[in-house]
Design an enzyme around this catalytic site. Structure first.
Site, PDB file in Angstrom:
ATOM      1  N   GLY A   5     -32.589  28.237  58.581  1.00  0.00           N
ATOM      2  CA  GLY A   5     -33.425  27.898  57.425  1.00  0.00           C
ATOM      3  C   GLY A   5     -33.445  29.180  56.640  1.00  0.00           C
ATOM      4  CB  THR A   6     -31.210  30.705  55.211  1.00  0.00           C
ATOM      5  OG1 THR A   6     -30.862  31.997  54.789  1.00  0.00           O
ATOM      6  CG2 THR A   6     -30.315  29.718  54.514  1.00  0.00           C
ATOM      7  CB  THR A   7     -33.342  32.583  50.663  1.00  0.00           C
ATOM      8  OG1 THR A   7     -34.604  32.137  51.106  1.00  0.00           O
ATOM      9  CG2 THR A   7     -33.254  32.466  49.166  1.00  0.00           C
TER      10      THR A   7
ATOM     11  CG  ASP B 243     -33.044  34.710  54.950  1.00  0.00           C
ATOM     12  OD1 ASP B 243     -33.820  34.408  55.875  1.00  0.00           O
ATOM     13  OD2 ASP B 243     -32.033  34.034  54.658  1.00  0.00           O
TER      14      ASP B 243
ATOM     15  N   GLY C 232     -35.249  28.273  51.372  1.00  0.00           N
ATOM     16  CA  GLY C 232     -36.036  29.134  50.491  1.00  0.00           C
ATOM     17  C   GLY C 232     -35.670  28.988  49.035  1.00  0.00           C
TER      18      GLY C 232
END
EC number: 3.4.25.1
Lengths: 216, 226
Positions: free
Chosen positions: A17-19, A34, A147
């Protein structure tokens, strides 16, 4: 669920789960991500580099299921090596993106990963491609991961055509910082990769060096 | 009994699918405090499924002379709650014989939203001006919490503008800067959120009174992305 199976996060899928973000400038691209990998509520890796090289001047940014994304990147890395030997020169960014897209589309029911492919080649210069769910589209910049929803407004407002390399780097760092402060699944440090004709530069920005915005 | 038949179209072809969907103000709402008052804003789209039932909705509802609320979530629920609170506040203000406090209005919203939290889908921003604390913004999200914030966004479109808000809001902005910030933020959210759109409705509330404005679609700020 009782405790005899162990803590819940042992049986949760590991996700990035990220940006992630990639932006093109005249002469190259900047990628950013990230560094948080989560399994349910547990952070299993707080320093993962989600910017994976596909070739010397082509990188991809990983999001979604960690296993799926890494596997796609490894397969395409191999395919691109073979391809570049066959054509006898450095591959085009569009070729790398097409290879990623082909896997994402063919196995779209089984996979849940979104890769943004960005790099520099001699023919078209800096390019960014989004390959979400098996589409292929070139964009001036692309954001992805959980994100990214929080910063759509910010990037829409702040992006201008014709930004310089330094402005793009600052844009990427600001976007990551804002997303990481709002998204529970993004965090840790920021990895930045800048690719242009002359070099591929990797940088890490630690948490306390990230730009801070006044909190409410 | 499980349904084994594969269907090509909706079960009841006589009535379109959206006729049986709940009416929701999937939306973007925002409220900002400044020294001397508040600025509130909302988009104007009300949807039933994919159909836009009202493209010029007014989601800024007056509760009292200098207290407004911004509604998001189920249109029916928020209208009903707003009506109840308007009545309760009006009564309270007559008993008190002075204008009610914004905090009182916010607590009345919280009381209804919390008591009936299982049945309701309502996210409300309460904003206004009173003599005691000046301009105030209170957030009553789904579930019935109550918190005061200098700036607050709500609705489905709000997720897209958290980053923009964090970077552009600074404490101590003037009223005009707040209006500009609200209009810009709402335009950005409306561009990304399918459930938000139409026109931007703005209002500013201060000791002097309430000023309302509408910004039409073609007057909204534009952003060059692609």
């Amino acid at each position: 669920m009782s405790g005899d199976m162990g803590p819940e996060w042992l049986s949760e899928e590991v996700k990035t789960g990220t940006t992630i973000i990639a932006i093109e400038f005249n002469g190259g691209v900047v990628l950013g991500s990230d560094s948080r990998v989560s399994a349910g509520e547990s952070v299993v890796n707080r320093v993962m580099n989600k910017l994976s090289p596909l070739h010397d001047k082509i990188y991809c940014a990983l999001s979604g299921s960690a296993a799926d994304a890494q596997t796609i990147a490894e397969i395409v890395n191999y395919q691109l090596d073979v391809h570049s030997i066959e054509i006898g020169e450095d591959p085009q960014v569009r070729s790398a993106a097409t290879l990623v897209r082909n896997i994402s589309y063919k196995y779209k029911e089984e996979l849940s990963a979104h890769l943004i492919v960005a790099g520099w080649d001699r023919r078209e210069g800096g390019q960014v491609f989004a390959t979400l769910n098996g589409l292929l589209t070139r964009q001036p910049f692309a954001v992805g991961g959980s994100g990214s929803f929080y910063v759509y407004g910010f990037v829409d407002a702040e992006y201008r055509r014709g930004m310089s390399k330094e402005e793009c780097q600052q844009f990427v760092v600001n976007t990551l910082s804002l997303a990481m402060s709002r998204d529970g699944s993004s965090g840790g440090v920021a990895y930045i990769v800048t690719i242009d004709e002359h070099s591929t530069e990797e940088k890490v920005i630690l948490a306390n060096d990230l730009p801070k915005f006044p909190d409410q | 009994m499980p349904d084994f038949v594969q269907r090509v179209s909706a079960k009841n072809e006589l009535v379109p699918e959206w006729a049986s969907q709940e009416v929701s103000t999937g939306t973007t709402i925002m409220a900002v405090e400044y020294d001397g008052g508040v600025v509130i804003g909302a988009d104007s789209r009300t949807t039933t499924g994919a159909y836009i039932a009202n493209r010029v909705t007014d989601k800024l509802t007056q509760i009292h002379e200098r207290i407004y609320c911004c509604r998001s979530g189920s249109a029916a629920d928020t209208q009903a709650i707003a009506d109840v609170v308007t009545y309760q506040l009006g009564f309270h203000s007559i008993e008190l014989d002075e204008p009610p406090l914004v905090e009182t209005a916010a607590n009345l919203f919280k009381a209804s939203c919390y008591r009936y939290r299982e049945e309701l889908t309502a996210g409300i921003l309460v904003a206004g001006w009173d003599k005691r604390k000046g301009g105030q913004v209170y957030c009553v999200p789904i579930g019935g919490m109550l918190v005061r914030q200098p700036v607050s966004v709500g609705g489905s479109g709000s997720t897209y503008i958290y980053g923009f808000m964090d970077s552009n809001y600074k404490p101590g902005m003037t009223k005009d800067k707040c209006m500009e910030l609200t209009a810009t933020a709402l335009s950005l959210a409306m561009e990304r959120d399918g459930s938000s759109g139409g026109v931007v409705r703005l209002a500013s509330i201060s000791e002097e009174g309430v000023e309302r404005r509408v910004i039409l679609g073609n007057e909204l700020p534009r952003f060059s992305t692609h």
